[in-house]
Scaffold this motif. Structure first.
Motif, mmCIF file in Angstrom:
data_model
loop_
_atom_site.group_PDB
_atom_site.id
_atom_site.type_symbol
_atom_site.label_atom_id
_atom_site.label_comp_id
_atom_site.label_asym_id
_atom_site.label_seq_id
_atom_site.Cartn_x
_atom_site.Cartn_y
_atom_site.Cartn_z
ATOM 1 N N PHE A 11 46.139 8.090 34.815
ATOM 2 C CA PHE A 11 45.609 7.247 34.629
ATOM 3 C C PHE A 11 45.817 7.712 32.822
ATOM 4 N N VAL A 14 44.888 10.713 31.241
ATOM 5 C CA VAL A 14 44.378 11.727 32.125
ATOM 6 C C VAL A 14 44.507 11.894 33.449
ATOM 7 N N ALA A 16 43.836 12.675 36.663
ATOM 8 C CA ALA A 16 42.687 12.375 37.406
ATOM 9 C C ALA A 16 42.586 14.056 38.277
ATOM 10 N N PRO A 35 32.258 19.719 40.735
ATOM 11 C CA PRO A 35 31.821 18.742 39.995
ATOM 12 C C PRO A 35 32.827 17.418 39.398
ATOM 13 N N ASN A 36 31.864 16.671 38.176
ATOM 14 C CA ASN A 36 32.490 15.278 38.470
ATOM 15 C C ASN A 36 33.042 14.949 37.914
ATOM 16 N N GLY A 37 34.430 13.509 38.054
ATOM 17 C CA GLY A 37 35.367 14.118 37.703
ATOM 18 C C GLY A 37 36.514 15.071 38.465
ATOM 19 N N ALA A 38 36.644 15.300 38.949
ATOM 20 C CA ALA A 38 37.408 16.619 39.551
ATOM 21 C C ALA A 38 37.836 15.575 40.464
ATOM 22 N N GLY A 39 38.409 14.656 40.337
ATOM 23 C CA GLY A 39 39.244 13.698 40.853
ATOM 24 C C GLY A 39 39.176 13.513 42.906
ATOM 25 N N LYS A 40 37.461 13.145 43.535
ATOM 26 C CA LYS A 40 37.291 13.915 44.495
ATOM 27 C C LYS A 40 37.591 11.773 45.070
ATOM 28 N N THR A 41 37.256 10.920 43.870
ATOM 29 C CA THR A 41 37.229 9.571 44.809
ATOM 30 C C THR A 41 38.337 8.980 44.375
ATOM 31 N N THR A 42 39.197 9.812 43.484
ATOM 32 C CA THR A 42 40.503 9.491 43.013
ATOM 33 C C THR A 42 41.225 9.443 44.441
ATOM 34 N N GLU A 81 32.036 4.337 45.871
ATOM 35 C CA GLU A 81 30.618 4.251 45.435
ATOM 36 C C GLU A 81 30.425 3.285 45.135
ATOM 37 N N HIS A 190 28.035 15.426 46.705
ATOM 38 C CA HIS A 190 27.305 16.749 46.270
ATOM 39 C C HIS A 190 26.274 17.542 47.065
#
Ligand code: ATP
Length: 307
Positions: A11, A14, A16, A35-42, A81, A190
């Motif tokens: 992005f 970034v 991701a 962890p948060n921001g690890a790229g799971k949702t992406t 999310e 998580h």
């Protein structure tokens, strides 16, 4: 059922997701942890063909992620999310609207709306505006929306977040029941307890996959370095004997229980039991203390942070 090769997503500046490949077979549940921001949702959004990867390739049930994305979207269920329900219309109207995309016959549509609203305890409130729903009710409605066309492939991003314990348990039980129908699931969570109870395999990711394995494989590679022994008598009298067993590093006796720390447990634990039996100890219980997914996860993430 789900295949991805060398997925990368940038992005602007970034990065991701970086060169991530994975495969999930039919009826399997894969947990995506990180962890948060690890790229799971992406990753999930790319697999569900909501966004295109910067590079890499996807196939869902043999369909190409780029050329056949509309067929893919018709066969998958997705809980994100930010589910984006229409707040100014009722829950029933939302489900009716979203199910119209899947070409369900009117009768089937009505049957499924009723089934899932009842399953998630929302049937009595079906005519109320979604804007007046609580966070947990919205989450349940979003789940109902993901399931309305009974998809064979499901992407669930934090399905139990915001739910009360009883509803969270109900959703977990429901995910387990999907296994019998051979539904393939990718689950981001998580909640490591949830992951260990539901998933056949877990992927720990931080832009890339840093570990992928079944829970029992993770536990065996991490090795149980502690064991608990319960005697029919005081444990202390065997402490000095066990300290002499090669591989035993520490003993801690209290009452009729002893905890031992060992190196190389596969070799050492049988030696410990043999020694105790030879010395006529009356053993009630010997238990290799396996590490929980949480301990393993924290160790793996911790190592990666220091790399
Ligand atoms: P969390 O556990 O916090 O939900 P995650 O593992 O799901 O995190 P992602 O939401 O995939 O992480 O985000 C990965 C990275 O990509 C983050 O640095 C995030 O800021 C960035 N990112 C995600 N979506 C966008 C976007 N639309 N535009 C710009 N950056 C984005």
């Amino acid at each position: 059922m789900i295949e991805a090769w060398n997925l990368t997503k940038k992005f602007d500046h970034v990065l991701a997701v970086d060169n991530l490949s994975l495969t999930v077979g039919q009826g399997q549940i894969l947990g995506l942890l990180g962890p948060n921001g690890a790229g799971k949702t992406t990753t999930i959004r790319m697999l569900a063909t909501l966004i295109s990867p910067t590079s890499g390739r996807i196939a869902i049930n043999g369909l190409d992620g780029k050329k056949e994305s509309s067929q893919i979207r018709a066969m998958i269920g997705l809980l994100t999310e930010a589910p984006g329900m229409y707040e100014k219309i009722s829950a029933y109207a939302n489900l009716s609207y979203f199910s119209s995309f899947y070409g369900l016959k009117e009768q089937k549509k009505e049957k499924n709306i009723e089934k899932f609203l009842k399953m998630f305890g929302l049937w009595d409130r079906r005519q109320e505006l979604v804007g007046t729903y609580s966070k947990g009710m919205k989450q349940k409605l979003a789940l109902a929306r993901a399931l309305i066309h009974e998809p064979k492939i499901l992407f669930l991003d934090e399905p139990t977040s915001g739910l009360d314990p009883e509803s969270a348990r109900m959703v977990r039980d429901f995910i387990v029941s999907l296994k019998e129908e051979k539904t393939t699931v990718i689950l981001c969570t998580h909640n490591l307890h949830e992951a260990s109870s539901l998933c056949d395999r877990v992927c720990i990711i931080k832009k890339q996959i840093i570990k992928e394995a079944a829970l029992h494989q993770l536990q065996s590679t991490q090795q149980a370095t502690e064991a608990e022994i319960i005697f029919a008598h005081h444990a202390q009298k065997y402490a000095s004997l066990l300290k002499k067993v090669p591989g035993v590093q520490q003993t801690d006796a209290k009452g009729n229980r002893m905890r031992i720390s060992v190196k190389n447990p596969e070799k050492t634990n049988p030696l410990v039991v043999k020694k105790l039996v030879e010395h006529e100890a009356r053993l009630i219980y010997f238990h290799e203390m396996k590490q929980s997914l949480e301990e393993i996860y924290l160790k793996i993430i911790g190592k990666d942070n220091h790399a």
